[in-house]
Write a protein that holds these residues in place. Structure first.
Motif, PDB file in Angstrom:
ATOM      1  N   GLY A 403       0.736  -1.543  -0.301  1.00 22.90           N
ATOM      2  CA  GLY A 403       0.109  -0.449   0.028  1.00 22.90           C
ATOM      3  C   GLY A 403       0.771   1.488  -0.006  1.00 22.90           C
ATOM      4  O   GLY A 403       0.379   2.112  -1.044  1.00 22.90           O
ATOM      5  N   LEU A 404       1.845   1.555   0.792  1.00 23.71           N
ATOM      6  CA  LEU A 404       2.851   1.977   0.681  1.00 23.71           C
ATOM      7  C   LEU A 404       3.505   2.685  -0.322  1.00 23.71           C
ATOM      8  O   LEU A 404       3.761   3.901  -0.851  1.00 23.71           O
ATOM      9  N   TRP A 405       3.665   1.199  -1.008  1.00 14.97           N
ATOM     10  CA  TRP A 405       4.473   1.234  -2.550  1.00 14.97           C
ATOM     11  C   TRP A 405       4.009   2.309  -3.563  1.00 14.97           C
ATOM     12  O   TRP A 405       4.255   2.724  -4.280  1.00 14.97           O
ATOM     13  N   ALA A 406       2.460   1.469  -2.822  1.00 16.24           N
ATOM     14  CA  ALA A 406       1.266   2.243  -4.446  1.00 16.24           C
ATOM     15  C   ALA A 406       1.252   3.652  -3.908  1.00 16.24           C
ATOM     16  O   ALA A 406       0.912   4.614  -5.254  1.00 16.24           O
ATOM     17  N   MET A 407       0.776   4.414  -2.896  1.00 16.89           N
ATOM     18  CA  MET A 407       1.248   5.584  -2.740  1.00 16.89           C
ATOM     19  C   MET A 407       2.133   6.447  -3.178  1.00 16.89           C
ATOM     20  O   MET A 407       1.725   7.268  -4.174  1.00 16.89           O
ATOM     21  N   VAL A 408       3.567   5.341  -3.158  1.00 15.52           N
ATOM     22  CA  VAL A 408       4.874   7.008  -4.036  1.00 15.52           C
ATOM     23  C   VAL A 408       4.167   6.398  -5.069  1.00 15.52           C
ATOM     24  O   VAL A 408       5.010   7.486  -5.534  1.00 15.52           O
ATOM     25  N   ALA A 409       4.540   5.375  -6.002  1.00 15.52           N
ATOM     26  CA  ALA A 409       4.174   4.759  -7.084  1.00 15.52           C
ATOM     27  C   ALA A 409       3.148   5.787  -7.686  1.00 15.52           C
ATOM     28  O   ALA A 409       3.751   6.016  -9.089  1.00 15.52           O
ATOM     29  N   ARG A 411       2.548   8.898  -7.381  1.00 15.05           N
ATOM     30  CA  ARG A 411       3.049   9.756  -7.188  1.00 15.05           C
ATOM     31  C   ARG A 411       4.672  10.464  -8.145  1.00 15.05           C
ATOM     32  O   ARG A 411       5.709  10.344  -7.531  1.00 15.05           O
ATOM     33  N   PRO A 412       4.529  11.291  -9.343  1.00 13.26           N
ATOM     34  CA  PRO A 412       6.074  10.353  -9.994  1.00 13.26           C
ATOM     35  C   PRO A 412       6.788  11.322  -8.931  1.00 13.26           C
ATOM     36  O   PRO A 412       7.803  10.993  -9.079  1.00 13.26           O
ATOM     37  N   TYR A 415       7.991   9.538  -6.378  1.00 15.03           N
ATOM     38  CA  TYR A 415       8.656   8.021  -6.664  1.00 15.03           C
ATOM     39  C   TYR A 415       9.972   8.320  -6.864  1.00 15.03           C
ATOM     40  O   TYR A 415      11.471   7.597  -6.367  1.00 15.03           O
ATOM     41  N   ARG A 416      10.415   9.602  -7.556  1.00 14.32           N
ATOM     42  CA  ARG A 416      11.785  10.134  -8.562  1.00 14.32           C
ATOM     43  C   ARG A 416      12.112   9.868  -6.971  1.00 14.32           C
ATOM     44  O   ARG A 416      13.275   9.334  -7.092  1.00 14.32           O
ATOM     45  N   LEU A 417      11.834  11.277  -6.185  1.00 21.05           N
ATOM     46  CA  LEU A 417      12.693  11.299  -4.564  1.00 21.05           C
ATOM     47  C   LEU A 417      13.005  10.001  -4.427  1.00 21.05           C
ATOM     48  O   LEU A 417      14.411   9.611  -3.791  1.00 21.05           O
ATOM     49  N   ALA A 418      12.506   9.077  -3.994  1.00 25.23           N
ATOM     50  CA  ALA A 418      12.580   8.371  -3.031  1.00 25.23           C
ATOM     51  C   ALA A 418      13.964   6.793  -4.479  1.00 25.23           C
ATOM     52  O   ALA A 418      14.372   6.642  -2.970  1.00 25.23           O
TER      53      ALA A 418
END
Length: 473
Positions: A403-409, A411-412, A415-418
């Motif tokens: 769920g956390l990964w999907a939330m980050v993915a 949001r481009p 996602y790039r920052l992470a």
């Protein structure tokens, strides 16, 4: 502790730590892979034969009720008695009742994964009936008190040295030497009296021929013929998906089965059993019983796992599976190991008990590439993963993490920052080109090192590459 009582990850960890197991697996699967490749290369019509095999199986699956009725009618006309078993418990009860009615004390059994599936060895023991496995590999694992680890080579997890030790303890007299020829001779001497003294012989069937009512067995040792011919009663146990319309269709599939399983053109013994002994026959059983087992197969007709009913039990998928070749068959915990077992075990044992199997696949697709009847095994394993998620069988930590990964993915920018932070952190953890331990990923790094990343994300490297190409000379 018996392997099936452990969780999959514990069984896999134990297998990975077993050096002798790795040697045994490499010897057998590596040889099988090479022989299959040579057999396919020498058979230019293989792809056409595979397309025909797939079509035959799909046709039978689509008209299973028609061919089951035809088979029962023709088998009965040939003098056999046909029994129907809805599940494993009913199948065990039928076979045990036939044995008790015949007052059998000694039963010989030719290799049959269906017999393992329904728990027949334990049922016979509970009924006080002595069971003797006549296939050489099955004889080995009976001496060892183990389950098969491969559907074609049940004892492939055992090295020759380990087999020699088993024979020294289990054979009277023990073999005089440890070379294969001497040990085979010792097994032949040990089993010959059992063949001739058995009250009942039990076999499986590679194919059930609908238009004749015959059953077909395929072996390289001749033990099936000695199991089914001398005893006064012959019992066949077979899954209902083993049907083919005719003998010609059986031989079309045999061309695929043997090449995919052992790399040969044809086995040493391909035998069709057509009812009990008739007047004028030189030998054969007085009675023949055929137990047709469902055990979840009709349920598969109506769901996404229908294509698995094509399986002809060649074992090619596990011989080429990178996971099976590391952990062997017992780690899977069920009757059927490897990719095909990872699909079938949830059907037989329930998804809640076997959800880890679908996640043990790398999805590289080699199993589907070598399957002689084109079963899309990775697709079916993904279907089990989807169902496991839908039924909320995944651990809570995994669901939260995804769920956390999907939330980050979604949001481009985030996602790039992470990604930039992640690759730089991984680079700091690396030593001499490798990352040997990772937080939250010890299940990976416990058995392998991860290459140290470049320190920049793919997009950063791509932009740098493009900028270099545009720079003036």
């Amino acid at each position: 502790m018996d392997a099936p009582q452990l969780a999959f990850k514990e069984r896999a960890a134990a297998a990975l730590a077993d050096g002798a197991l790795k040697i045994a697996i490499d010897r057998t699967t590596g040889n099988a892979e090479r022989k299959r490749a040579a057999a396919v290369a020498a058979f230019p019509e293989f792809e056409a034969a595979r397309a025909r095999g797939k079509a035959i199986k799909d046709h039978v699956i689509a008209h299973l009720d028609h061919y089951l009725e035809m088979f029962e009618r023709n088998a009965t006309a040939a003098g056999a008695q046909v029994h129907w078993a809805a599940d494993d418990a009913e199948a065990r009860a039928i076979v045990t009742r036939i044995c008790l009615d015949a007052r059998a004390k000694l039963v010989t059994r030719s290799k049959s994964m269906l017999g393992e599936e329904i728990g027949l060895p334990h049922a016979l023991a509970d009924a006080g009936i002595e069971r003797v496995e006549t296939d050489l590999a099955e004889h080995i694992i009976q001496l060892a008190g183990e389950r098969p680890s491969h559907i074609v080579w049940p004892a492939m997890h055992r090295t020759r040295e380990q087999v020699a030790q088993l024979f020294k303890v289990g054979h009277v007299p023990p073999p005089a030497a440890e070379d294969p020829a001497t040990m085979v001779q010792s097994a032949r001497r040990e089993l010959r009296a059992k063949f001739l003294g058995a009250d009942i012989g039990i076999s499986g069937a590679n194919f059930l021929v609908a238009d004749t009512g015959a059953t077909c067995t395929v072996t390289n040792e001749g033990n099936a013929e000695l199991t089914t011919t001398p005893p006064r009663v012959h019992i066949v146990t077979a899954g209902i998906e083993k049907l083919v319309p005719s003998t010609a269709h059986a031989f079309a599939l045999l061309r695929l089965l043997v090449r995919s399983a052992t790399g040969g053109e044809m086995t040493q013994y391909t035998t069709f059993h057509h009812g009990p002994r008739r007047e004028g026959d030189a030998d054969g059983p007085e009675e023949m019983h055929i137990v047709l087992v469902d055990n979840g197969r009709t349920r598969m007709l109506g769901d996404e796992f229908r294509a698995m009913l094509r399986c002809i039990r060649c074992g090619a998928c596990m011989n080429h599976c990178v996971v099976y070749r590391q952990i062997g068959g017992h780690a899977y915990g069920g009757t059927y190991p490897g990719p095909m077992g990872a699909v079938l075990t949830p059907v037989l044992d329930g998804l809640a008990q076997s959800r880890d199997l679908a996640h043990a696949c790398t999805m590289n697709g080699r199993c589907a590439e070598v399957c002689p009847v084109g079963i899309p095994l990775p697709t079916l394993l993904r279907a089990w993963r989807t169902r496991s998620w839908r039924e909320r069988l995944e651990p809570g930590s995994l669901r939260v993490g995804l769920g956390l990964w999907a939330m980050v993915a979604r949001r481009p920018r985030l996602y790039r920052l992470a990604s930039r932070i992640g690759v730089r952190a991984l680079r700091l953890m690396g030593r001499r080109g490798w990352v040997r331990s990772l937080p939250l990923a010890k299940g990976w790094t416990a058995y392998r090192d991860m290459p140290r990343p470049a320190g920049r994300t793919f997009m950063e490297q791509y932009r740098a590459e493009q900028a270099g190409r545009r720079a003036p000379e």
